[in-house]
Scaffold this motif. Structure first.
Motif, mmCIF file in Angstrom:
data_model
loop_
_atom_site.group_PDB
_atom_site.id
_atom_site.type_symbol
_atom_site.label_atom_id
_atom_site.label_comp_id
_atom_site.label_asym_id
_atom_site.label_seq_id
_atom_site.Cartn_x
_atom_site.Cartn_y
_atom_site.Cartn_z
ATOM 1 N N ASN A 157 17.627 90.998 34.273
ATOM 2 C CA ASN A 157 18.947 90.527 33.845
ATOM 3 C C ASN A 157 19.997 91.634 33.883
ATOM 4 O O ASN A 157 21.151 91.386 34.205
ATOM 5 N N MET A 158 19.585 92.864 33.565
ATOM 6 C CA MET A 158 20.531 93.995 33.650
ATOM 7 C C MET A 158 20.950 94.223 35.092
ATOM 8 O O MET A 158 22.109 94.506 35.381
ATOM 9 N N LYS A 159 20.010 94.088 35.991
ATOM 10 C CA LYS A 159 20.312 94.256 37.419
ATOM 11 C C LYS A 159 21.376 93.236 37.853
ATOM 12 O O LYS A 159 22.238 93.517 38.682
ATOM 13 N N ALA A 160 21.294 92.024 37.233
ATOM 14 C CA ALA A 160 22.254 90.967 37.574
ATOM 15 C C ALA A 160 23.559 91.110 36.775
ATOM 16 O O ALA A 160 24.417 90.220 36.839
ATOM 17 N N THR A 165 21.376 94.261 25.226
ATOM 18 C CA THR A 165 21.157 93.583 23.938
ATOM 19 C C THR A 165 21.081 92.068 24.112
ATOM 20 O O THR A 165 20.238 91.398 23.505
ATOM 21 N N ASP A 166 21.953 91.518 24.967
ATOM 22 C CA ASP A 166 21.919 90.063 25.201
ATOM 23 C C ASP A 166 20.616 89.644 25.861
ATOM 24 O O ASP A 166 20.015 88.626 25.517
ATOM 25 N N ALA A 167 20.172 90.459 26.828
ATOM 26 C CA ALA A 167 18.928 90.118 27.547
ATOM 27 C C ALA A 167 17.741 90.182 26.591
ATOM 28 O O ALA A 167 16.844 89.321 26.630
ATOM 29 N N LEU A 168 17.724 91.183 25.708
ATOM 30 C CA LEU A 168 16.628 91.298 24.727
ATOM 31 C C LEU A 168 16.638 90.090 23.788
ATOM 32 O O LEU A 168 15.578 89.519 23.485
ATOM 33 N N LYS A 169 17.831 89.693 23.367
ATOM 34 C CA LYS A 169 17.947 88.548 22.447
ATOM 35 C C LYS A 169 17.362 87.296 23.113
ATOM 36 O O LYS A 169 16.625 86.527 22.498
#
Ligand code: HSE
Length: 340
Positions: A157-160, A165-169
C-alpha cells in the motif's frame, strides 16, 4: 466423531470453528469421520465458553486441542497439560513454538500424542508439511521468505502511495496484525517464523533471539520511488543461509526477476533452495482468519488420523544451533539486496 477443543476464541480460534462447520463433509471425506468442537475455552466470560482447562483435559472424549490463544501464557501451561494427558495440540502460536516448541514436542512424544504447528508460519500455505514430507531428503541451502502478511500489506500500500499508519490500521481491521502490531512492523514476527523454518530444515534449533532483525519502520516513500527506478521492490524478508548458519530479517531490494517481487498484499511467498530440487516458491495467504484456521484444521486431521502415535516434526530432537554472523549492509546502501 472426533471431539476437539479450541483454546482462545479470537480471530483464528473463531475461524477454526467456522472451517469445521462449513467443511464438515470434506473433513469426513478425508478422515472417514467427523470432527466435533466439544469445548471452546476463553479467558473472557462468553456464553457457551468454558474458563477452566481442567474440564477439557479431564474429559476422556477430547483427543485434540487447537491452541489459538497466542502469546506464551497461559498457552504454554495449557498446551503442556494437554500433552501430558495424551491430547494432541495443534497451534498457530509462533511465539510459543519458537520458545517452547522443542520441549512441547518432547512431551508429546513421551505421551504418544503430537504437537503440530502448521499455522504458525505462512498462514494458510501448506508450508511446514511440504518441507517435512516432500523436502525432507533435500539439503536446503537457503530459505528466503515474505513471512508477515501485515508488513507485506503495508509495503504494497505504501508503494501505491498510501500512508504507513493508514495501511497498518487497515491490516488491523482485516484481522492480519498481531495484538501488538510492533511485533509485525519491527520484524519480530518474521524473526520467529524464519527461526522455525531454519530449525526444521537444519536439524538445529534456531531461536528468535538469535535472529539479526530490522523491521519496516524506517522505509520512506522515496525509497519506493528509488527502488522502482531500479526495477526492484522493497520486501521484508526472513532469510536463512545454511552455509553461514545465519538467520536475519531485514527489508530487501528484490529484483523484478525474482518470484518474490510480485508477492503483494497479505500474501506470503517462501523460496526454498534444495540441492537436488533447485528453487521452489510456496505462495498463499500468510494471515487472516480462514486461511490460518484452515492450516490448523489440516493439523487436526493429521492428528485424528494418527491417534495414539506421535507425528515426528523433528523438533523433539533439536539441539541449539550455533549461529553465524550476518554480513552488514554494504557502505552507501540503505537496504540489503536479494541475490538470485
Ligand atoms: N500478524 C501475522 C502476519 C499473522 O501479519 O503475518 C500471521 O502469522
Amino acid at each position: 466423531m472426533i471431539d476437539i477443543a479450541i483454546l482462545g476464541l479470537g480471530t483464528v480460534g473463531g475461524g477454526v470453528a467456522d472451517v469445521i462447520r462449513e467443511n464438515q463433509n470434506e473433513i469426513r471425506h478425508v478422515l472417514g469421520d467427523g470432527v466435533n468442537v466439544k469445548y471452546i475455552l476463553d479467558i473472557r466470560d462468553l456464553p457457551g465458553v468454558v474458563n477452566d482447562i481442567n474440564i477439557i483435559v479431564n474429559d476422556p472424549d477430547v483427543k485434540i486441542i487447537c491452541e489459538t490463544m497466542g502469546g506464551k501464557e497461559p498457552a504454554y501451561t495449557y498446551s503442556k497439560l494437554a500433552l501430558e494427558h495424551g491430547i494432541s495440540v495443534c497451534t498457530s502460536n509462533k511465539e510459543l513454538v519458537d520458545a517452547h516448541g522443542v520441549e512441547l514436542s518432547r512431551t508429546a512424544r513421551e505421551h504418544k500424542c503430537s504437537y503440530l504447528f502448521e499455522a504458525s508460519v505462512g498462514g494458510g500455505i501448506p508450508l511446514l508439511r511440504t518441507i517435512r514430507e516432500a523436502c525432507g531428503h533435500e539439503r536446503v541451502s537457503r530459505i528466503a521468505g515474505i513471512l508477515n502478511g501485515t508488513c507485506n500489506y503495508i509495503l504494497t500500500n505504501m508503494k501505491a502511495g498510501k500512508d504507513f499508519t493508514d495501511a497498518l490500521k487497515e491490516a488491523q481491521e482485516k484481522g492480519f496484525a498481531e495484538r501488538n502490531p510492533a511485533a509485525d512492523v519491527e520484524g519480530h514476527d518474521t524473526a520467529r517464523k524464519i527461526a522455525i523454518l531454519a530449525s526444521l530444515v537444519s536439524g538445529k534449533k534456531f531461536s528468535y533471539e538469535q535472529v539479526t532483525c530490522e523491521g519496516i519502520t524506517k522505509i520512506t516513500r522515496y525509497d519506493f520511488a528509488d527502488a522502482e527506478r531500479r526495477n526492484m521492490s522493497i520486501k521484508l524478508l526472513g532469510v536463512y543461509d545454511a552455509e553461514k548458519s545465519s538467520v536475519n530479517v531485514s527489508p530487501y531490494l528484490v529484483p523484478s526477476t525474482s518470484p518474490l517481487y510480485a508477492v503483494s498484499d497479505v500474501f506470503n511467498g517462501v523460496m526454498i533452495s534444495g540441492n537436488m530440487l533447485g528453487d521452489i516458491m510456496l505462495y498463499g495467504r500468510g494471515a487472516g482468519k480462514l486461511p490460518t484456521a484452515s492450516a490448523v484444521v489440516s493439523d487436526v486431521i493429521e492428528c485424528a488420523k494418527t491417534l495414539g502415535t506421535t507425528i515426528d516434526t523433528g523438533f523433539a530432537d533439536l539441539e541449539p544451533a550455533e549461529v553465524g554472523k550476518v554480513p552488514g549492509i554494504p557502505a552507501g546502501q540503505k537496504f540489503r539486496f536479494l541475490e538470485a
